[in-house]
Design an enzyme around this catalytic site. Structure first.
Site, mmCIF file in Angstrom:
data_model
loop_
_atom_site.group_PDB
_atom_site.id
_atom_site.type_symbol
_atom_site.label_atom_id
_atom_site.label_comp_id
_atom_site.label_asym_id
_atom_site.label_seq_id
_atom_site.Cartn_x
_atom_site.Cartn_y
_atom_site.Cartn_z
ATOM 1 N N ARG A 112 0.800 -1.233 0.000
ATOM 2 C CA ARG A 112 0.000 0.000 0.000
ATOM 3 C C ARG A 112 0.830 1.280 0.000
ATOM 4 O O ARG A 112 0.303 2.367 -0.211
ATOM 5 C CB ARG A 112 -0.968 -0.007 1.200
ATOM 6 N N TYR A 142 27.022 37.687 -3.124
ATOM 7 C CA TYR A 142 27.576 36.345 -2.984
ATOM 8 C C TYR A 142 28.994 36.430 -2.426
ATOM 9 O O TYR A 142 29.834 37.173 -2.952
ATOM 10 C CB TYR A 142 27.599 35.627 -4.342
#
Ligand code: UD1
Ligand code: CA
Length: 476
Positions: free
Chosen positions: A16, A384
């Site tokens: 299942r 950055y």
């Protein structure tokens, strides 16, 4: 004390789940279900743990083999059960590995939330000489084995749902799938099991009637909390147990004084990438807003505040730091550190090796990777910093980046104390900006800038008077 041998049934398919991954390797809080169950072996100081594998056996064994050393000192063995002919048959496979002097605790690989104290109580009830069953009363006992008791209240046997009469089906006390039993008694009973029942399976539960017939005391340790014996058969059950587990972790933190805005919206998980166990270590007066996910080991110092929807993995955040909403901090293997009193986010990203000093400011859309920022340094917008060493009080302007990668190798950028990097600069590494130097906005810096100097590297601005813009040409 009688030695303990844990036997974990993990051969079932888990149809299942509709997944390629074997059911017992599905993750709860980032950790495979089977590993949660194996933790019990460590809690109980078991002598050995025997895992019965079948479906996906190779994967299950590969994912689990290294665990015993990390989790405790028990001896870990795998035994294959092929084909799978029922729970009794599963336990039979373990028999050659079960010494007669031990108590066997039978667990299921898909039942992750059993409390150690519950199993300890079960082991005490067994005491090396009784058959002890963990049972629970359910409002809806559909599908489970029912505990059948005699007029005197003593357990007579377990009858599986499919084999039960109407009267037996009305019994609400069910067998949890967990028992403790002396090995020397278990073995002869297993040898006598038959598959003469509604499912044509060898039922482990048939040993209960055998124990009664043999005059061995059978005791039921009955608990109220169904979650502790709930198994995972479907994604929806997995999610349900995940939430229950997370709520337990949240409650434990709140008991230590951590203020969670909403314990139902809190997650703490193992880090599967680095194999780091989930641990959130908090100082006093830590506040955590809704929707945060902590992964691996995270330390939050006194008075730290974590805004909504932050993801934080393998990192330490020192006292008084404020992490604004939607910030992503991932130390992965290298770790990440935020210094005391620092302000980070919203929408900031700290990657492995980010090391921020005291009172560093990292603003929105700033990414920091493998970089050290000394006390008081600031990068407030859209920037950055990769493979950089940034000195004290440096101001790193909006839109500036370190070009740390030349396509083949990574190089370092050094920005010394009190330097001022204007907006939209590219610092092409390897490069050093000296102490107190200034870099003019829009510069692409390829050579070192000496201390105290102004480095500018961009086209000079010109103004051409009376400029005529091109006009649209008439069509011929
Ligand atoms: C079993 C019990 C039932 C109990 C219920 C609790 C039996 C006969 N019945 O029923 O009384 O109420 O658990 O959840 O024991 N497994 C194997 N090999 C096999 C069959 C099963 O390893 O051949 C494993 C499964 O993967 C699972 C566990 O054993 O982890 C239990 O098996 P399952 O089929 O779920 O048992 P139930 O029929 O639910
Ligand atoms: Ca089951």
């Amino acid at each position: 004390m009688t030695p303990l041998d844990i036997l974990i049934m993990a051969a079932g398919k888990g149809t299942r789940m509709k997944s390629r991954i074997p059911k017992v390797l599905q993750r709860l809080a980032g950790r495979p279900l089977l590993h949660h169950v194996l933790d019990q072996a460590a809690h109980l100081r078991a002598r050995s743990a025997i895992v019965i594998t079948g479906h996906g056996a190779m994967e299950v064994e590969a994912a689990t083999a290294g665990l015993a050393g990390a989790a405790g000192t028990f001896d870990l063995k795998f035994v294959r059960q092929e084909p799978q002919l029922g729970t009794g048959h599963a336990v039979q496979q373990g028999v050659p590995h079960l010494p007669d002097d031990g108590m066997v605790v039978v667990l299921s690989g898909d039942v992750p939330l059993t409390r150690p104290e519950t199993l300890r109580a079960l082991v005490e009830a067994c005491a090396g000489e009784r058959l002890a069953l963990l049972t629970v009363e359910l409002a809806d006992p559909m599908g489970y084995g029912r505990i059948v008791r005699g007029a005197d209240g003593a357990v007579r046997g377990i009858v599986e749902h499919k084999d039960a009469s109407e009267a037996q089906r009305s019994i609400r006390e069910v067998y949890s799938g967990i028992m403790a039993v002396p090995a020397r008694h278990l073995k002869p009973w297993l040898a006598r099991l038959t598959n003469d029942n509604a499912q044509g399976e060898y039922y482990l539960t048939d040993i209960v009637a055998m124990a009664v017939a043999d005059g061995l005391p059978v005791v039921a340790h009955r608990i109220q909390d169904a979650l502790q014996v709930a198994g995972v058969n479907s994604p929806s059950q997995l999610a349900e147990l995940e939430r229950a587990h997370q709520l337990r972790q949240a409650q434990a933190l709140m008991e230590q004084g951590v203020r969670l805005a909403d314990p139902a919206r809190f997650d703490l998980r193992d880090d599967a990438r680095t194999g780091t166990r989930a641990a959130l270590v908090c100082g006093q007066d830590v506040e955590i807003d809704v929707g945060c996910i902590f992964t691996g080991r995270v330390e939050l110092g006194e008075g730290v505040s974590i805004g909504a929807h932050c993801c934080i993995a393998n990192a330490s955040i020192a006292a008084g730091a404020v992490i604004h909403p939607y910030t992503h901090i991932d130390g992965e293997k290298l770790g990440a550190h935020v210094g005391a009193g620092a302000l980070v986010g919203p929408y900031a990203r700290l990657r492995p090796g980010a090391q921020l000093g005291r009172e560093v400011h990292i603003g929105n859309f700033v990414e920091v990777k493998n970089s050290m920022m000394a006390d008081g340094a600031k990068a407030n917008h859209l920037a950055y910093l990769g493979d950089a060493s940034v000195g004290e009080r440096v101001n790193y302007g909006a839109g500036s980046i370190t070009a740390n990668y030349d396509g083949a190798n990574k190089h370092r950028t050094v920005i010394e104390a009190d330097a001022h990097i204007g907006s939209n600069c590219v610092l092409v590494a390897p490069v050093t900006i000296g102490a107190g130097a200034t870099v003019g906005g829009g510069s692409t810096i390829t050579k070192d800038v000496p201390a105290g100097a102004l480095g500018v590297a961009r086209g000079r601005q010109v103004a051409i008077a009376n400029w005529q813009r091109p006009a649209k040409q008439a069509k011929p």
